[in-house]
Design a protein around this motif. Structure first.
Motif, PDB file in Angstrom:
ATOM      1  N   MET A 746       0.821  -1.217   0.000  1.00  0.00           N
ATOM      2  CA  MET A 746       0.000   0.000   0.000  1.00  0.00           C
ATOM      3  C   MET A 746       0.850   1.260   0.000  1.00  0.00           C
ATOM      4  O   MET A 746       0.318   2.377  -0.046  1.00  0.00           O
ATOM      5  CB  MET A 746      -0.912  -0.006   1.235  1.00  0.00           C
ATOM      6  N   GLY A 747       2.160   1.107   0.090  1.00  0.00           N
ATOM      7  CA  GLY A 747       3.047   2.261   0.098  1.00  0.00           C
ATOM      8  C   GLY A 747       3.279   2.861   1.459  1.00  0.00           C
ATOM      9  O   GLY A 747       3.916   3.915   1.576  1.00  0.00           O
ATOM     10  N   ARG A 748       2.825   2.191   2.518  1.00  0.00           N
ATOM     11  CA  ARG A 748       3.005   2.701   3.877  1.00  0.00           C
ATOM     12  C   ARG A 748       4.277   2.062   4.450  1.00  0.00           C
ATOM     13  O   ARG A 748       4.249   1.188   5.309  1.00  0.00           O
ATOM     14  CB  ARG A 748       1.758   2.399   4.709  1.00  0.00           C
ATOM     15  N   TYR A 749       5.414   2.529   3.943  1.00  0.00           N
ATOM     16  CA  TYR A 749       6.671   1.836   4.148  1.00  0.00           C
ATOM     17  C   TYR A 749       7.148   1.861   5.605  1.00  0.00           C
ATOM     18  O   TYR A 749       7.609   0.849   6.135  1.00  0.00           O
ATOM     19  CB  TYR A 749       7.749   2.424   3.236  1.00  0.00           C
ATOM     20  N   GLN A 750       7.068   2.998   6.259  1.00  0.00           N
ATOM     21  CA  GLN A 750       7.556   3.084   7.632  1.00  0.00           C
ATOM     22  C   GLN A 750       6.726   2.209   8.570  1.00  0.00           C
ATOM     23  O   GLN A 750       7.256   1.556   9.461  1.00  0.00           O
ATOM     24  CB  GLN A 750       7.546   4.543   8.111  1.00  0.00           C
ATOM     25  N   GLU A 751       5.421   2.213   8.370  1.00  0.00           N
ATOM     26  CA  GLU A 751       4.567   1.349   9.180  1.00  0.00           C
ATOM     27  C   GLU A 751       4.896  -0.116   8.936  1.00  0.00           C
ATOM     28  O   GLU A 751       4.900  -0.933   9.862  1.00  0.00           O
ATOM     29  CB  GLU A 751       3.098   1.600   8.855  1.00  0.00           C
ATOM     30  N   ALA A 752       5.174  -0.456   7.687  1.00  0.00           N
ATOM     31  CA  ALA A 752       5.521  -1.830   7.354  1.00  0.00           C
ATOM     32  C   ALA A 752       6.805  -2.255   8.054  1.00  0.00           C
ATOM     33  O   ALA A 752       6.901  -3.359   8.605  1.00  0.00           O
ATOM     34  CB  ALA A 752       5.659  -1.982   5.842  1.00  0.00           C
ATOM     35  N   VAL A 753       7.803  -1.372   8.053  1.00  0.00           N
ATOM     36  CA  VAL A 753       9.065  -1.683   8.726  1.00  0.00           C
ATOM     37  C   VAL A 753       8.841  -1.869  10.222  1.00  0.00           C
ATOM     38  O   VAL A 753       9.352  -2.821  10.835  1.00  0.00           O
ATOM     39  CB  VAL A 753      10.107  -0.571   8.479  1.00  0.00           C
ATOM     40  N   ALA A 754       8.075  -0.985  10.827  1.00  0.00           N
ATOM     41  CA  ALA A 754       7.834  -1.053  12.271  1.00  0.00           C
ATOM     42  C   ALA A 754       7.187  -2.372  12.651  1.00  0.00           C
ATOM     43  O   ALA A 754       7.580  -3.016  13.624  1.00  0.00           O
ATOM     44  CB  ALA A 754       6.953   0.116  12.707  1.00  0.00           C
ATOM     45  N   ARG A 755       6.201  -2.797  11.884  1.00  0.00           N
ATOM     46  CA  ARG A 755       5.510  -4.047  12.206  1.00  0.00           C
ATOM     47  C   ARG A 755       6.394  -5.261  11.914  1.00  0.00           C
ATOM     48  O   ARG A 755       6.482  -6.191  12.714  1.00  0.00           O
ATOM     49  CB  ARG A 755       4.206  -4.151  11.420  1.00  0.00           C
ATOM     50  N   GLN A 756       7.065  -5.255  10.765  1.00  0.00           N
ATOM     51  CA  GLN A 756       7.835  -6.429  10.393  1.00  0.00           C
ATOM     52  C   GLN A 756       9.079  -6.585  11.239  1.00  0.00           C
ATOM     53  O   GLN A 756       9.536  -7.709  11.473  1.00  0.00           O
ATOM     54  CB  GLN A 756       8.211  -6.364   8.912  1.00  0.00           C
ATOM     55  N   ASP A 757       9.640  -5.497  11.721  1.00  0.00           N
ATOM     56  CA  ASP A 757      10.812  -5.588  12.591  1.00  0.00           C
ATOM     57  C   ASP A 757      10.476  -6.351  13.866  1.00  0.00           C
ATOM     58  O   ASP A 757      11.223  -7.243  14.288  1.00  0.00           O
ATOM     59  CB  ASP A 757      11.312  -4.182  12.921  1.00  0.00           C
ATOM     60  N   LEU A 758       9.347  -6.038  14.469  1.00  0.00           N
ATOM     61  CA  LEU A 758       8.920  -6.760  15.661  1.00  0.00           C
ATOM     62  C   LEU A 758       8.592  -8.213  15.315  1.00  0.00           C
ATOM     63  O   LEU A 758       8.980  -9.145  16.034  1.00  0.00           O
ATOM     64  CB  LEU A 758       7.695  -6.081  16.276  1.00  0.00           C
ATOM     65  N   GLY A 759       7.901  -8.421  14.198  1.00  0.00           N
ATOM     66  CA  GLY A 759       7.569  -9.784  13.790  1.00  0.00           C
ATOM     67  C   GLY A 759       8.800 -10.625  13.549  1.00  0.00           C
ATOM     68  O   GLY A 759       8.830 -11.819  13.877  1.00  0.00           O
ATOM     69  N   MET A 760       9.840 -10.032  13.008  1.00  0.00           N
ATOM     70  CA  MET A 760      11.073 -10.766  12.740  1.00  0.00           C
ATOM     71  C   MET A 760      11.706 -11.270  14.029  1.00  0.00           C
ATOM     72  O   MET A 760      12.182 -12.405  14.109  1.00  0.00           O
ATOM     73  CB  MET A 760      12.051  -9.842  11.991  1.00  0.00           C
ATOM     74  N   ARG A 761      11.693 -10.439  15.041  1.00  0.00           N
ATOM     75  CA  ARG A 761      12.264 -10.846  16.332  1.00  0.00           C
ATOM     76  C   ARG A 761      11.499 -12.046  16.900  1.00  0.00           C
ATOM     77  O   ARG A 761      12.092 -12.982  17.446  1.00  0.00           O
ATOM     78  CB  ARG A 761      12.223  -9.677  17.320  1.00  0.00           C
ATOM     79  N   LEU A 762      10.182 -12.020  16.799  1.00  0.00           N
ATOM     80  CA  LEU A 762       9.382 -13.123  17.308  1.00  0.00           C
ATOM     81  C   LEU A 762       9.625 -14.398  16.506  1.00  0.00           C
ATOM     82  O   LEU A 762       9.672 -15.498  17.064  1.00  0.00           O
ATOM     83  CB  LEU A 762       7.899 -12.744  17.269  1.00  0.00           C
TER      84      LEU A 762
END
Length: 1003
Positions: A746-762
Motif C-alpha cells: 500500500m506504500g506505507r513503508y515506515q509502518e511496514a518496517v515497524a511491524r515487520q521488525d517486531l515480527g522478525m524478532r518473534l
C-alpha cells in the motif's frame, strides 16, 4: 492548572522541559519504565506511579490525586488498566465523560492493546503503541505529547530496560502470560529490588509456600513483567529430576556452547558460562517446583550478575538462598479477581467466596470459572462446594531419576542374555523394529495388556520384570537409557533408549523382530503413545523429529488401525509446520502407496492425506502435482451424493491454493470466498479453520492487487488469532507477516518496517533462524526496509546473507529463492552492479519459467525486470521489446488495472520515451496514472511515479506549463507521504524518470 515548564540547556531554542506523571498498572510496569526513560532522554522529568486505587475510593477522586503533582498525567491504558478496582464500564464512562473531559489538558494516554476500549476513552486521545517497533513507538509518543525530539539526548542510565515489544534474545519456554493475573504488585516489586540489590553471585531468591498458593504464577509474571531487564530468560520445570537436567542443559545450544554432548557436561557448561556472564550478565533462571536444596550446587552459578528465582514447598532453601514466603491473596485482591471474572456478583458475595477458600489463588480461579463462565449464583455455588468438598488439593509425589549408561561392546553379550534374561531379548526384538537412534521404548508400558501379544503382556503388567530386563540391557551397554519430558502415570513410560547403528544392524539380524507381526504391531501402538497430538506446537517438534525415523522402519503405513493412521497424519502435519517439506513428501508418498491398497477413495484418512500431501507439494514448489491431486479429489467428492460438507470445503480450499500459485487468481478467489462462507457457517468466524480460510482469502485479494481489502482482512485475522491462538503461534506470526506485506504494497513503508521488525524478532525466537517462515519474514523485512530507504551497504550485505540461508534450506531452484534472486538483482541494478544483476535476474526468470510456465503472471512480469537491465546497459530497443511483451501479457492475464500491469506500463512508457515515441509514451503514462489513482489511491507511490512520468512526457512534448503543474503536485504529495529525504522524492526533484521493478509474489 498549566503544566510546569522550564528552559532546558542544550535542547535548542524553544525546547522546554516538562514534568510527566507516568501512571501504569503493575501489569504494564515495563512500559511505564520505558516511557519514562524515553522522555528523560529528551530532557523531560518524570515520576513513575503504579496505580491501583482501592475500590472504595471514587475514580474521580483517585484521578484527582494524580494531579497533585505538577505537569501532565500520562496514562498507560489497556483493557487491564480499565479493570482496576474492579470498576464497571459505567464507572469509567462517567469519570471519562465528566472529570477527565473537564481536565482534558492535564491528561494524555498511550494504548497497549488491539482490543476495543471503551468509547469514552477517546477523550484521552490515546496513541496506539501496539505492535510497532521502538523507533516508531517513540515517534508516536513524542507526537502525542506535542514534544520535539532532542538532537543531543541525555544518556540513558546503565540499568535502562529494553523496549517492551523486543523479546530477550533467549526465551526458554516461559508459561504463557496470564491475562487475568491479579495483584501481587508489592511482592513482584520487592522481589525485583531484592534481586537487583543482592551482591553479585548471590542474587537467588526462593518463593516458598503451599501448593496452589500461586508461586508459579508469580514467577511467570515476574519473567514477563521484567523481561526487558534481561537478555536471557530460561524456565526449568523441576517436577522430575530428569526433566530438570534436560531442560537446564538444553540452554547450552541457546548460549552457543557447541561440542558438548553428555547432559552432565552440558549442565556444567551452562552453569560456568552464566557464572562468567557469557554471553550477557543480564540473565534470569527460574526453577519451578524445585524441592531438593541439596542439588543447588549442581545448577546454580556461583557468581555472575544474573538472577535466580526458585519456587518450592521446601522451607530448607533458607539455608542457601533468600526466602520469600508466599501466602494467599490479600482480600482486596481476591474480591477484585472474582468480580472481574464474574461481574454479576457483589462485593459482599465476593468476600464470602474469598473467605470460604481462605484467599487461595488456585481455588479462587476454580471458583471464578464456576461463577463467571457458568453464571452461577454465589449462594448456589457455596452450597455445592460445601457439599462435595471441591476445595481439597492432591499432593503429587516426585518420580525417581534414572541413570545413564555408556555404549560398549555387545558381541559377547547376546548369548548371555538369552540364558540369563530372555525378557531382555524380547525388548531388543522390539527395538529392532525401530530405526537406530533414540527409541521411546518405555511407552510400551502404557499399552493395555489386552492389546499386546500374549508373550509380551508382561511388559505392561510386570513392572519388576520390565525393570530387570531393561536394567540388564542398560547395565550391559547394549542400550543407553535416556529420559525426557514429564511423566504421565507410570514413571517407566518415560524410559527412552538409544541403540547404535552397528548394534541395531546385528540385533535386527539375530532377533528377527522386524519380520515378526506381533512385534511390529506392538511398536505401532507404541508410536501412537509417543504422538504428542500437537503437530503445530513448536514445543513438540523435538518429539516428532524423533518419531519420524521410526515410521517407515516399523512399516507403520501398512497398519490398518485408525489410531496408527492418525499418528502418521500428525507426523505429516509436523513436517508441514516445521518446514520439513522434502521429508514430508517422501513420507506421504510411502503412506499413499500402502493406503490406496486397502482404503477406499472416499475414506477420511485418505482424504486428509491428500490435503497434507498437497500442502507439502505446494510448499516445495510442486504446484501442478498438488493441483492434480486436489482437482481429482474435489471432482470425485462433488460427484458423490451426500458427500461430507467439511470434506468438500477442505478440498475446495486446497484447489484454491493451487490455482493461486498457478496464476488463476480470479477463479481461486471465487473458490476461496466459498470456503470462507462454508467455514464460518460450520465453525463460526473465530475458529482456527475459519481464520485460516480468511487468511487465504487475503492472499487472493493481495494477488489481485486489492491491497486495502487484503490489509483489512489480514488485520482482522491477526487480532482474532492473537485472542484464539496466542501471539507466538505459528499462524499468528504468519498473519503479522501478511499485515506488514500489505502495508508495504500500500506504500506505507515506515509502518511496514515497524511491524515487520517486531515480527522478525518473534520469528527468530519462536521458530529459529532457519525455519522457512522466518526466512520469509526476513525477506519481507528487507523489502520493507529497501522501500523505506535503508542504506545501500546494509541492504546488500543482508540480501547476500539471506540468499545463502535460502540456498541451505530450499536450494537454488525453490520459488522463494527465485523471488529473493529477483529482488536482490533489482537492488543491484538500481545501484550499478549490472553484471551480477543480469546474472541473478536471468537465473530467476529461467527458474520461474521452468517452474510456472511462460504464461504465468510471474513469468510474464519478470520480462519487465529484464527490460530494466537492458535499458541500463543501453539496449533501448531490446528493453522496449521486453516491456511491450510484459505489458501485453499482463494486460491479458491480469487486466489493465492490476498494480503489476500498471508498474509494467510505467516502464513501457519510459521505454517509448527513450525511443522517441513521445505521443504514445505520454498516452500510456497518463492512462497508467489515471488507472493507478483509481486502483491504489492518489498518494500511492506507484500512482505518484506514474504522475512524475506523465510530467516527463509532457516536458518531452514541450508542454512545459502542464508538466510543471503535474510535477509540482506530485512532488508535494511525495513529500507529504514519503518525506522530503526519501529516495523517491529526491529522484523526482532531480527529474529522474521513475521506474517500477517487479517483486515476484506467489502467495
Amino acid at each position: 492548572m498549566v503544566a510546569q515548564r522550564e528552559q532546558t540547556q542544550g535542547g535548542g531554542a524553544g525546547h522546554e522541559s516538562e514534568h510527566f506523571v507516568v501512571v501504569f498498572p503493575g501489569y504494564h510496569r515495563a512500559w511505564g519504565t520505558w516511557i519514562a526513560h524515553r522522555l528523560e532522554s529528551h530532557g523531560h522529568r518524570t515520576t513513575l506511579q503504579r496505580w491501583d486505587p482501592d475500590r472504595d475510593q471514587p475514580l474521580a477522586e483517585a484521578l484527582g490525586d494524580l494531579q497533585l503533582a505538577s505537569g501532565r498525567v500520562l496514562l498507560v491504558i489497556s483493557d487491564v488498566f480499565l479493570q482496576l478496582g474492579p470498576r464497571t464500564e459505567a464507572d469509567w464512562n462517567a469519570v471519562l465523560r465528566g472529570y477527565v473531559a473537564d481536565n482534558a489538558g492535564r491528561f494524555a494516554a498511550v494504548n497497549l492493546t488491539n482490543r476495543e476500549l471503551l468509547p469514552a476513552t477517546a477523550v484521552l486521545e490515546p496513541v496506539n503503541l501496539w505492535g510497532v517497533g521502538e523507533e516508531e513507538a517513540e515517534r508516536r509518543l513524542l507526537n502525542r505529547l506535542g514534544l520535539r525530539a532532542r538532537r543531543s539526548r541525555t544518556p540513558l542510565p546503565a540499568y535502562a530496560s529494553r523496549y517492551p515489544n523486543d523479546p530477550p534474545g533467549v526465551w526458554g519456554d516461559i508459561p504463557r502470560r496470564n491475562a487475568r493475573f491479579t495483584g501481587r504488585d508489592v511482592i513482584l516489586g520487592d522481589l525485583q529490588q531484592q534481586l537487583m540489590d543482592a551482591e553479585h553471585g548471590a542474587a537467588v531468591c526462593t518463593l516458598v509456600g503451599t501448593a496452589g498458593i500461586g508461586k508459579t504464577q508469580i514467577a511467570a509474571e515476574y519473567a514477563h513483567r521484567f523481561a526487558p531487564d534481561y537478555d536471557v530468560v530460561w524456565w526449568v520445570n523441576c517436577d522430575q529430576r530428569n526433566t530438570q537436567r534436560d531442560t537446564f542443559s538444553s540452554l547450552a545450544s541457546e548460549l552457543g556452547l557447541g561440542g558438548v554432548a553428555e547432559v552432565g557436561e552440558r549442565v556444567r557448561a551452562v552453569r560456568d558460562a552464566l557464572r562468567r556472564n557469557e554471553p550477557s550478565g543480564r540473565w534470569l533462571l527460574i526453577f519451578d517446583g524445585w524441592e531438593e536444596p541439596e542439588e543447588a550446587a549442581t545448577y546454580l552459578p556461583q557468581g555472575g550478575t544474573g538472577h535466580v528465582l526458585i519456587t518450592s514447598r521446601n522451607q530448607n532453601w533458607r539455608a542457601s538462598t533468600d526466602i520469600r514466603a508466599i501466602s494467599g491473596f490479600r482480600r482486596a485482591e481476591s474480591t477484585g479477581y472474582l468480580m472481574r471474572r464474574a461481574p454479576h456478583i457483589t462485593v459482599e458475595e465476593a468476600d464470602q467466596v474469598a473467605g470460604e477458600f481462605q484467599d487461595l489463588p488456585l481455588q479462587l480461579a476454580q471458583a471464578a470459572a464456576w461463577l463467571g463462565e457458568e453464571g452461577m449464583e454465589v449462594s448456589e455455588y457455596l452450597r455445592m462446594v460445601r457439599g462435595v468438598g471441591l476445595t481439597r488439593l492432591d499432593n503429587r509425589s516426585m518420580p525417581d531419576d534414572y541413570p545413564y549408561s555408556s555404549l560398549t561392546s555387545w558381541s559377547l553379550l547376546l548369548n548371555k542374555l538369552r540364558k540369563s534374561e530372555p525378557r531382555a531379548v524380547e525388548l531388543l526384538s522390539l527395538c529392532a523394529v525401530f530405526s537406530p537412534g533414540r527409541i521411546p521404548l518405555g511407552l510400551a508400558r502404557g499399552i493395555p495388556s489386552a492389546e499386546l501379544p500374549e508373550h509380551l503382556r508382561w511388559i505392561s503388567t510386570d513392572r519388576a520384570g520390565w525393570a530387570r530386563a531393561l536394567d540388564s540391557l542398560v547395565n550391559y551397554s547394549v542400550l543407553t537409557r535416556e529420559s525426557r519430558g514429564p511423566s504421565v502415570g507410570d514413571d517407566d513410560q518415560e524410559d527412552s533408549v538409544h541403540m547404535h547403528q552397528v548394534v541395531h544392524s546385528v540385533i535386527s539380524e539375530l532377533t528377527q523382530g522386524r519380520e515378526n507381526d506381533a512385534y511390529r504391531d506392538s511398536v505401532h501402538r507404541l508410536l501412537v503413545e509417543a504422538d504428542p497430538g500437537a503437530p503445530n506446537d513448536s514445543r513438540q517438534w523435538g518429539r516428532y523429529a524423533e518419531l519420524l525415523p521410526h515410521l517407515l522402519a516399523a512399516a507403520a503405513p501398512a497398519s490398518k488401525e485408525r489410531r496408527v493412521q492418525e499418528m502418521l497424519l500428525n507426523c505429516l502435519r509436523y513436517c508441514y509446520a516445521s518446514g520439513e517439506y522434502t521429508l514430508g513428501i517422501e513420507l506421504a508418498e510411502s503412506i499413499r502407496e500402502e493406503w490406496e491398497g486397502f482404503l477406499g477413495a472416499g475414506d477420511l484418512p485418505l482424504h486428509t492425506l491428500t490435503t497434507l500431501q498437497g500442502n507439502l507439494l505446494r510448499m516445495a514448489g510442486g504446484f501442478r502435482e498438488a493441483q492434480s491431486l486436489d482437482s481429482a479429489r474435489l471432482e470425485r467428492l462433488r460427484e458423490t451424493p451426500g458427500a461430507d460438507e467439511e470434506a468438500v470445503m477442505e478440498a475446495t480450499s486446497c484447489l484454491a491454493s493451487d490455482l493461486r500459485l498457478l496464476g488463476q487468481y480470479d477463479e481461486a478467489l471465487t473458490l476461496q470466498e466459498e470456503v470462507v462462507e462454508v467455514s464460518r457457517g460450520l465453525y463460526g468466524p473465530a475458529e482456527w479453520t475459519s481464520l485460516l480460510a480468511q487468511h487465504n482469502l487475503a492472499v487472493g485479494l493481495r494477488l489481485l492487487g486489492r491491497y486495502e481489502d487484503a490489509y483489512e482482512t489480514d488485520l482482522d485475522t491477526l487480532r482474532k488469532r492473537e485472542q484464539v491462538l496466542r501471539a507466538r503461534h505459528l499462524n499468528t506470526l504468519s498473519s503479522g507477516n501478511a499485515c506488514a506485506r500489505d502495508l508495504r504494497m500500500m506504500g506505507r513503508y515506515q509502518e511496514a518496517v515497524a511491524r515487520q521488525d517486531l515480527g522478525m524478532r518473534l520469528h527468530l525466537q519462536v521458530l529459529g533462524p532457519q525455519h522457512p517462515q522466518t526466512l520469509l519474514a526476513r525477506h519481507n523485512l528487507l523489502l520493507c526496509q529497501r522501500r523505506a530507504g535503508t542504506s545501500r551497504q546494509d541492504m546488500a550485505t543482508a540480501m547476500a546473507a539471506l540468499l545463502e540461508q535460502q540456498e541451505q534450506v530450499h536450494g537454488r531452484g525453490h520459488y522463494s529463492t527465485l523471488a529473493l534472486l529477483t529482488d536482490y538483482g533489482n537492488f543491484l541494478r538500481e545501484h550499478g552492479d549490472l553484471e551480477l544483476s543480469r546474472e541473478l535476474l536471468t537465473e530467476a526468470e529461467d527458474g520461474f519459467r521452468a517452474l510456472l510456465g511462460p504464461a504465468h503472471p510471474v513469468s510474464t512480469a519478470m520480462q519487465s525486470n529484464v527490460g530494466l537491465i537492458l535499458q541500463a546497459e543501453g539496449d533501448r530497443d531490446g528493453a522496449l521489446t521486453m516491456f511491450e511483451q510484459a505489458l501485453a501479457g499482463l494486460t491479458s492475464l491480469l487486466g489493465p488495472d492490476h498494480p503489476a500491469t500498471l508498474g509494467c506500463a510505467l516502464n513501457t512508457s519510459g521505454g517509448r520515451n527513450m525511443s522517441e515515441s513521445l505521443d504514445t509514451a505520454h498516452e500510456l503514462s497518463q492512462d497508467a496514472f489515471h488507472r493507478a489513482r483509481a486502483t491504489l489511491g492518489e498518494d500511492h507511490p506507484l500512482t505518484l511515479s506514474c504522475m512524475i512520468a506523465t510530467a516527463c512526457d509532457l516536458r518531452s512534448l514541450r508542454r512545459r506549463e502542464e508538466a510543471y503543474e503535474v510535477e509540482a503536485e506530485a512532488l508535494d504529495r511525495l513529500t507529504r507521504s514519503l518525506g522530503a529525504q526519501h529516495h523517491h522524492t529526491l529522484a523526482a526533484r532531480q527529474r529522474a524518470r521513475p521506474y517500477w521493478d517487479y517483486e515476484p509474489y506467489l502467495g
